[in-house]
Motif scaffolding. Structure first.
Motif, PDB file in Angstrom:
ATOM      1  N   LEU A  46       0.735  -1.326  -0.105  1.00  0.00           N
ATOM      2  CA  LEU A  46      -0.026   0.157  -0.009  1.00  0.00           C
ATOM      3  C   LEU A  46       0.723   1.330  -0.067  1.00  0.00           C
ATOM      4  N   VAL A  47       2.176   1.260   0.143  1.00  0.00           N
ATOM      5  CA  VAL A  47       3.032   2.375   0.204  1.00  0.00           C
ATOM      6  C   VAL A  47       2.881   3.484  -1.132  1.00  0.00           C
ATOM      7  N   THR A  48       3.040   2.831  -2.222  1.00  0.00           N
ATOM      8  CA  THR A  48       2.887   3.473  -3.392  1.00  0.00           C
ATOM      9  C   THR A  48       1.455   4.169  -3.822  1.00  0.00           C
ATOM     10  N   PRO A  49       0.278   3.276  -3.449  1.00  0.00           N
ATOM     11  CA  PRO A  49      -0.973   3.783  -3.727  1.00  0.00           C
ATOM     12  C   PRO A  49      -1.327   4.905  -2.786  1.00  0.00           C
ATOM     13  N   VAL A  50      -0.827   4.720  -1.446  1.00  0.00           N
ATOM     14  CA  VAL A  50      -1.066   5.736  -0.541  1.00  0.00           C
ATOM     15  C   VAL A  50      -0.373   7.225  -0.787  1.00  0.00           C
ATOM     16  N   ALA A  51       0.961   7.063  -1.079  1.00  0.00           N
ATOM     17  CA  ALA A  51       1.860   8.025  -1.471  1.00  0.00           C
ATOM     18  C   ALA A  51       1.030   8.763  -2.760  1.00  0.00           C
ATOM     19  N   ALA A  52       0.763   8.010  -3.873  1.00  0.00           N
ATOM     20  CA  ALA A  52       0.311   8.506  -4.926  1.00  0.00           C
ATOM     21  C   ALA A  52      -0.999   9.352  -4.487  1.00  0.00           C
ATOM     22  N   THR A  92       2.856  13.220 -11.089  1.00  0.00           N
ATOM     23  CA  THR A  92       3.739  12.792 -10.159  1.00  0.00           C
ATOM     24  C   THR A  92       2.782  11.555  -9.389  1.00  0.00           C
ATOM     25  N   MET A  93       1.662  11.583  -9.180  1.00  0.00           N
ATOM     26  CA  MET A  93       0.653  10.642  -8.618  1.00  0.00           C
ATOM     27  C   MET A  93       0.957   9.364  -9.657  1.00  0.00           C
ATOM     28  N   HIS A  94       0.912   9.582 -11.082  1.00  0.00           N
ATOM     29  CA  HIS A  94       0.980   8.433 -11.835  1.00  0.00           C
ATOM     30  C   HIS A  94       2.238   7.698 -11.569  1.00  0.00           C
TER      31      HIS A  94
END
Length: 288
Positions: free
Chosen positions: A12-18, A61-63
């Motif tokens: 979940l690190v990348t989805p939450v940061a995105a 950046t989110m992508h």
């Protein structure tokens, strides 16, 4: 032969940061667009440009933060820098067109539909152009229906965001709108990724070994847009009208200045007294 796609290599690190980056870019863009409504024509374009760049940079950046968790087990991935940065330019330009339309035309139905469609198509174009910048020993295949759904989500999200930018006032209301925008942009991204499958070329088989991880490849390219978002946030923080909106005292009706009452003027007594001859037996004006 199809490859094994994993979009959550880091959990979940990348989805939450995105999601956080999408909310940050959306919040800055919405507040800058709202600030343009309070500005004169000399600064209106500057605030709209800052808002468009913030939204475009936040979405881009989110992508690519989300793409840090994207891997294909059978092969290493690379990124073409030219195409990757071209997707950033497309996002900023097309979002800018939509923002300027609504910023100058207001929240009319025609302006929202036109601006929202252009902005949404820009978001979708950025996503799929960014995916086209991935280099690998294989090719992507997409489910047409799911891709269409992702484009619809992008257009609807962009239209709602533009409406909120010029219609929602107050810090808490704008914060809620930015959270909704972050959910919509993230939903568009992962819907588009759900449409994806990878067809391996003949020489690609087994498990990928060697090469840099997607995080190591993408992190240097994200430094510039993230730094811009930080600077835009500083600008927002130092402008109280951007954060809090128009002050209450400025919304009160202008003070009514009392109009002086008209007083009728009468001719001086000496004027008519001097024009008439003195009557017999009456005192002269000098005797008064």
């Amino acid at each position: 032969m199809h490859g094994t796609v994993d979009g959550f290599s880091y959990g979940l690190v990348t989805p939450v940061a995105a999601f956080i980056m999408a909310c940050l870019g959306g919040a800055l863009g919405l507040r800058c667009t709202a600030r343009s409504v309070l500005s004169g024509r000399s600064f209106k374009a500057a605030w709209l440009a800052l808002g468009a760049t913030s939204i475009g940079s936040g979405i881009w950046t989110m992508h690519f933060i989300a793409m840090m968790g994207f891997t294909v087990h059978e092969m290493p991935l690379g990124y073409d820098r030219g195409i990757t940065f071209a997707s950033l330019v497309v996002a900023i330009v097309m979002v800018g067109i939509g923002v300027f339309i609504v910023g100058y035309r207001g929240a009319t139905p025609m302006a929202l539909v036109t601006g929202g469609t252009i902005t949404g198509l820009g978001v979708a174009t950025m996503h799929y152009l960014g995916m086209a910048g991935i280099t690998m020993n294989g090719e992507f295949e997409y489910n047409t229906f799911v891709v269409s759904v992702s484009v619809v989500i992008a257009v609807v999200a962009a239209t709602v965001a533009l409406w909120a930018a010029v219609s929602v006032h107050g810090f808490l209301a704008s914060l809620g709108a930015s959270l909704v925008m972050g959910v919509a942009v993230s939903g568009m991204h992962y819907t588009g990724m759900a449409a994806l499958s990878v067809r391996l070329h003949g020489g690609a088989s087994g498990t990928a070994t060697g090469g840099e991880s997607p995080a190591a490849l993408l992190a240097p390219m994200l430094i510039g847009p993230v730094a811009f978002l930080v600077l835009a946030g500083v600008v927002v923080m130092f402008d109280p009208l951007v954060v809090m909106g128009k002050p209450d005292w400025d919304k009160r009706p202008p003070r009514q200045i009392p109009v002086p009452r008209h007083r009728p003027s009468f001719p001086e007594r000496t004027s008519w007294a001097a024009s008439e001859p003195p009557r017999e037996g009456s005192a002269s004006p000098h005797d008064w």
